[in-house]
Enzyme design. Structure first.
Site, PDB file in Angstrom:
ATOM      1  CG  HIS A 131      -2.105   0.847   1.137  1.00  0.00           C
ATOM      2  ND1 HIS A 131      -2.404   1.607   0.009  1.00  0.00           N
ATOM      3  CD2 HIS A 131      -3.100   1.125   2.038  1.00  0.00           C
ATOM      4  CE1 HIS A 131      -3.521   2.283   0.229  1.00  0.00           C
ATOM      5  NE2 HIS A 131      -3.953   2.017   1.442  1.00  0.00           N
ATOM      6  CD  GLN A 134      -2.712   5.033   4.638  1.00  0.00           C
ATOM      7  OE1 GLN A 134      -3.755   4.951   4.011  1.00  0.00           O
ATOM      8  NE2 GLN A 134      -2.499   5.984   5.555  1.00  0.00           N
ATOM      9  CG  ASP A 220      -4.038  -2.370   8.498  1.00  0.00           C
ATOM     10  OD1 ASP A 220      -5.151  -1.825   8.661  1.00  0.00           O
ATOM     11  OD2 ASP A 220      -3.668  -2.812   7.386  1.00  0.00           O
ATOM     12  CB  CYS A 260      -3.741   2.772   6.837  1.00  0.00           C
ATOM     13  SG  CYS A 260      -4.504   1.126   6.867  1.00  0.00           S
TER      14      CYS A 260
HETATM   15  N1  NVA Z   1      -4.665  -4.000   5.304  1.00  0.00           N
HETATM   16  C1  NVA Z   1      -5.929  -3.401   4.941  1.00  0.00           C
HETATM   17  C2  NVA Z   1      -5.717  -1.981   4.530  1.00  0.00           C
HETATM   18  C3  NVA Z   1      -6.969  -1.237   4.127  1.00  0.00           C
HETATM   19  C4  NVA Z   1      -6.681   0.159   3.708  1.00  0.00           C
HETATM   20  C5  NVA Z   1      -6.574  -4.217   3.826  1.00  0.00           C
HETATM   21  O1  NVA Z   1      -5.857  -4.646   2.924  1.00  0.00           O
HETATM   22  O2  NVA Z   1      -7.779  -4.434   3.869  1.00  0.00           O
HETATM   23  N1   CP Z   2      -6.413   3.659   4.200  1.00  0.00           N
HETATM   24  C1   CP Z   2      -7.107   3.380   3.068  1.00  0.00           C
HETATM   25  O1   CP Z   2      -6.543   3.066   2.007  1.00  0.00           O
HETATM   26  O2   CP Z   2      -8.442   3.541   3.209  1.00  0.00           O
HETATM   27  P1   CP Z   2      -9.576   3.098   2.176  1.00  0.00           P
HETATM   28  O3   CP Z   2      -9.629   1.603   2.183  1.00  0.00           O
HETATM   29  O4   CP Z   2     -10.821   3.741   2.718  1.00  0.00           O
HETATM   30  O5   CP Z   2      -9.220   3.618   0.816  1.00  0.00           O
END
Ligand code: NVA
Ligand code: CP
Length: 307
Positions: A131, A134, A220, A260
């Site tokens: 990510h 982020q 997270d 995040c």
């Molecule tokens: N680790 C989480 C981040 C969401 C922004 C996911 O992948 O769902």
């Molecule tokens: N942190 C983040 O990427 O949030 P969303 O899943 O809302 O885009």
């Protein structure tokens, strides 16, 4: 201009991030002063979403709009991609019609294949593995609050997921340490996540040991998108990995807390921590907007010469 993508954090050098952060500061200030800055008039961003999103969609869509361009939201299920059109074909077509593309999907390989067949810059809006947008926003936020991150210690508590992997890449780029604490069975596979082996991270079985002397504590969700089938098992496995006030007290006195978002209060983080004085989660979310505007400007226009 040479075609550039942003698929992983280590696609950019430290110098490039320093440039992007300088631009992010200027773009943020310009936005806060209600001054118009429209360098991307007539440019179009396509946003392909295979997974849900609040922050990523909003920050890219609002950001493109604020830079004078437009964006198109493409949830995969509403496109032919959702009916099995090969990702390579979709990339060839979409990249002939727009100027820049952001994708949120599952396996990183899908994003990689899309980028290999795209004529325009592709941005990773989250994959199962990474990510980077982020973490760019998070490091910008850290610098705003505490100055340079080089030489600092970040404690990562919980799932070894896309966020954790990206922190580990960032640690090599900026030269800081990451203390990772995850339950057995959730190990880091460094070769799989593109680390160059500079020993910027250390594993701790105890989260309380991992946070000792940290400048930043971060976590997270325990169940990332795509892992819902493991919900019950993960809730049991991560039960001792909630960042609470007792854990925060072991970090440096002025340590920051980041997440995040979206968060699950009472699971990976206690309400008192995420809503407490050390938390900078709302700044992190806001800074997605400013840093991604700088990113799109850079990918489309290259470095802006100072007046
Ligand atoms: N680790 C989480 C981040 C969401 C922004 C996911 O992948 O769902
Ligand atoms: N942190 C983040 O990427 O949030 P969303 O899943 O809302 O885009």
């Amino acid at each position: 201009m040479q075609l550039k993508h942003f698929l992983q954090f280590n696609d950019f050098s430290r110098e490039e991030y320093e440039y992007l952060f300088e631009r992010s500061r200027w773009i943020k200030q310009t936005f806060k002063q209600y001054r118009q800055y429209w360098p991307l008039v007539d440019r179009t961003l396509a946003m392909i979403f295979d997974k849900s999103s609040t922050r990523t969609r909003l920050s890219f869509e609002a950001g493109m709009n604020q830079l004078g361009g437009t964006s198109i939201y493409l949830p995969t299920r509403d496109t032919q991609l959702g009916r099995g059109e090969p990702v390579e074909d979709a990339a060839r077509v979409i990249s002939r019609m727009v100027d820049i593309i952001m994708i949120r999907t599952y396996e990183h390989d899908i994003l990689q294949r899309f980028a290999e067949n795209s004529r325009v810059p592709v941005i990773n809006g989250l994959t199962d593995e990474y990510h980077p947008c982020q973490i760019m926003g998070d490091i910008f936020t850290f610098i705003e609050h505490r100055g340079a991150i080089a030489g600092k210690t970040v404690a990562w508590i919980g799932d070894v997921n896309n966020m954790c992997n990206t922190w580990l890449q960032a640690a090599e780029v900026f030269d800081f340490k990451v203390h990772v604490s995850a339950p057995p069975g959730y190990e880091i596979v460094s070769e799989r996540i593109g680390l160059s082996g500079t020993n910027n991270y250390e594993m701790f079985s105890s989260p309380h040991e991992a946070v000792k002397n940290a400048d930043l504590v971060t976590t997270d969700v325990w169940i990332s998108m795509g892992f819902e089938a493991e919900t019950e098992k993960r809730k049991t496995d991560f039960a001792d990995f909630c960042v609470d006030t007792e854990m925060m007290a072991l970090a440096k006195r002025n340590a920051l807390f980041m997440h995040c978002l979206p968060a699950h209060r009472g699971e990976e983080v206690a309400t008192e921590v995420i809503d407490g004085p050390q938390s900078v989660v709302w700044d992190e979310a806001e800074n997605r907007l400013h840093t991604q505007k700088a990113l799109m400007e850079y990918l489309l226009l290259g470095k802006i010469k100072k007046a």
